[in-house]
Design a protein around this motif. Structure first.
Motif, PDB file in Angstrom:
ATOM      1  N   GLU A   1       1.042  -1.388  -0.135  1.00  0.00           N
ATOM      2  CA  GLU A   1      -0.094   0.117  -0.299  1.00  0.00           C
ATOM      3  C   GLU A   1       1.096   1.335  -0.074  1.00  0.00           C
ATOM      4  O   GLU A   1       0.607   1.950  -0.097  1.00  0.00           O
ATOM      5  N   THR A   2       2.781   1.444  -0.135  1.00  0.00           N
ATOM      6  CA  THR A   2       3.068   2.260   0.356  1.00  0.00           C
ATOM      7  C   THR A   2       4.006   2.339  -0.476  1.00  0.00           C
ATOM      8  O   THR A   2       5.098   3.404  -0.406  1.00  0.00           O
ATOM      9  N   SER A   3       4.743   1.112  -1.092  1.00  0.00           N
ATOM     10  CA  SER A   3       5.676   1.004  -1.904  1.00  0.00           C
ATOM     11  C   SER A   3       6.178   2.118  -2.949  1.00  0.00           C
ATOM     12  O   SER A   3       6.964   1.944  -3.280  1.00  0.00           O
ATOM     13  N   HIS A   4       5.091   2.564  -3.200  1.00  0.00           N
ATOM     14  CA  HIS A   4       4.795   3.211  -4.016  1.00  0.00           C
ATOM     15  C   HIS A   4       5.524   5.011  -4.130  1.00  0.00           C
ATOM     16  O   HIS A   4       5.605   5.600  -4.747  1.00  0.00           O
ATOM     17  N   ILE A   5       5.825   5.257  -2.338  1.00  0.00           N
ATOM     18  CA  ILE A   5       5.784   6.368  -2.371  1.00  0.00           C
ATOM     19  C   ILE A   5       7.458   6.682  -2.321  1.00  0.00           C
ATOM     20  O   ILE A   5       8.279   6.185  -1.403  1.00  0.00           O
ATOM     21  N   PRO A   6       7.976   7.846  -2.746  1.00  0.00           N
ATOM     22  CA  PRO A   6       9.066   8.279  -3.132  1.00  0.00           C
ATOM     23  C   PRO A   6       9.775   9.374  -1.601  1.00  0.00           C
ATOM     24  O   PRO A   6       9.263   9.360  -0.981  1.00  0.00           O
ATOM     25  N   ILE A   7      10.687   7.977  -1.328  1.00  0.00           N
ATOM     26  CA  ILE A   7      11.709   8.631  -0.161  1.00  0.00           C
ATOM     27  C   ILE A   7      12.768   8.924   0.046  1.00  0.00           C
ATOM     28  O   ILE A   7      14.004   8.624  -0.654  1.00  0.00           O
ATOM     29  N   ILE A   8      12.928  10.306   0.960  1.00  0.00           N
ATOM     30  CA  ILE A   8      13.966  11.575   0.606  1.00  0.00           C
ATOM     31  C   ILE A   8      14.755  10.985   2.381  1.00  0.00           C
ATOM     32  O   ILE A   8      14.399  11.308   3.009  1.00  0.00           O
ATOM     33  N   MET A   9      15.827  10.480   2.221  1.00  0.00           N
ATOM     34  CA  MET A   9      16.207  10.268   3.457  1.00  0.00           C
ATOM     35  C   MET A   9      17.765  11.076   4.077  1.00  0.00           C
ATOM     36  O   MET A   9      18.398  11.561   3.210  1.00  0.00           O
TER      37      MET A   9
END
Length: 266
Positions: free
Chosen positions: A216-224
């Motif tokens: 359900e969240t795998s598509h969300i871009p992540i900036i670390m």
């Protein structure tokens, strides 16, 4: 909207040494900055900031009556001056001491002694904060982008939020750690996650792995966001967790702008 040029920027310079003040003022003048109010203590700095404000505060680290950290914390906790960029100039090289400033939302850290190139880069980063323009995205209205901001430092969250707000991102929810972020992710929808790496309870790596492996969240871009070197052992394999981009602290506008255009423009 009028953008300030370097020649228009007003600076409060906080430096305890008369000699160092003269040297720094001369170097600022060479960089086309001539509006400089120089003071020598934490008390004088806070009084001057309160009385007249400035476009940028440039400060040393150590003073007889405190440290630059006292100044930045007061600055960032003030409704009137929280958006004022703070630049640190210091010969301090202990990681734990510099980390405190990175977590507090410093705009730039300038080594002492510094070169004209060092100064130019730090001034540009600070000016970008002052002159930030909204993103123009093809696939999104930037005002509708839903952001989850995760960092255990309130000062760091405030700084990152101001940078994102300046780029036009207004819908931002905050979490203090990965565990709190998971609760929000289960109940709400987000278009972007901006997370710190080092956090208690659940760090950025664990949070990123959960996001990436949950359908359900795998598509969300992540900036670390991290103050660690990208070459460090901790960060060397961080992209394997599904992080889309790494961003250093200090959190610089131009770098973030490029990342957001790339991640949200696809």
């Amino acid at each position: 909207m009028h953008h300030l040029s370097l020649s228009e920027v007003s600076i409060i310079l906080v430096e305890p040494s008369d000699t160092q003040r003269k040297i720094i003022i001369k170097q600022l003048a060479a960089a086309d900055i001539n509006h400089v109010e120089a003071v020598g203590s934490v008390k004088q700095a806070l009084e001057t900031i309160t009385k007249q404000g400035a476009d940028l505060v440039v400060s040393a680290m150590y003073f007889e009556d405190g440290t630059g950290l006292d100044i930045i914390k007061q600055l960032k906790s003030s409704d009137s001056h929280a958006a004022t960029p703070f630049m640190l100039i210091s010969s301090e090289n202990r990681v734990e001491k510099l980390e405190e400033f990175k977590q507090s939302g410093v705009a730039a850290i300038l080594p002492k002694p510094f070169t004209p190139d060092n100064l130019s880069k730090a001034l540009k980063a600070s000016l970008d904060l002052i002159n930030s323009d909204e993103l123009d995205l093809e696939l999104f209205d930037v005002h509708d982008v839903r952001v989850l901001l995760v960092d255990d430092s309130k000062l760091a969250r405030n700084h990152i939020r101001r940078v994102l707000n300046g780029l036009g991102l207004q819908q931002i929810l905050e979490a203090e750690n990965g565990a709190e972020a998971l609760t929000l992710l289960k109940d709400q929808t987000f278009d972007l996650v901006v997370t710190d790496y080092n956090m208690p309870e659940m760090d950025g790596r664990e949070l990123s792995e959960f996001i990436r492996f949950n359908p359900e969240t795998s598509h969300i871009p992540i900036i670390m966001v991290t103050s660690e070197s990208s070459a460090s052992l901790h960060m060397a394999n961080i992209h394997q967790t599904g992080v889309n981009a790494l961003c250093d602290k200090p959190f610089e506008v131009n770098e973030v702008r490029k990342m957001l255009v790339s991640l949200l423009g696809q």
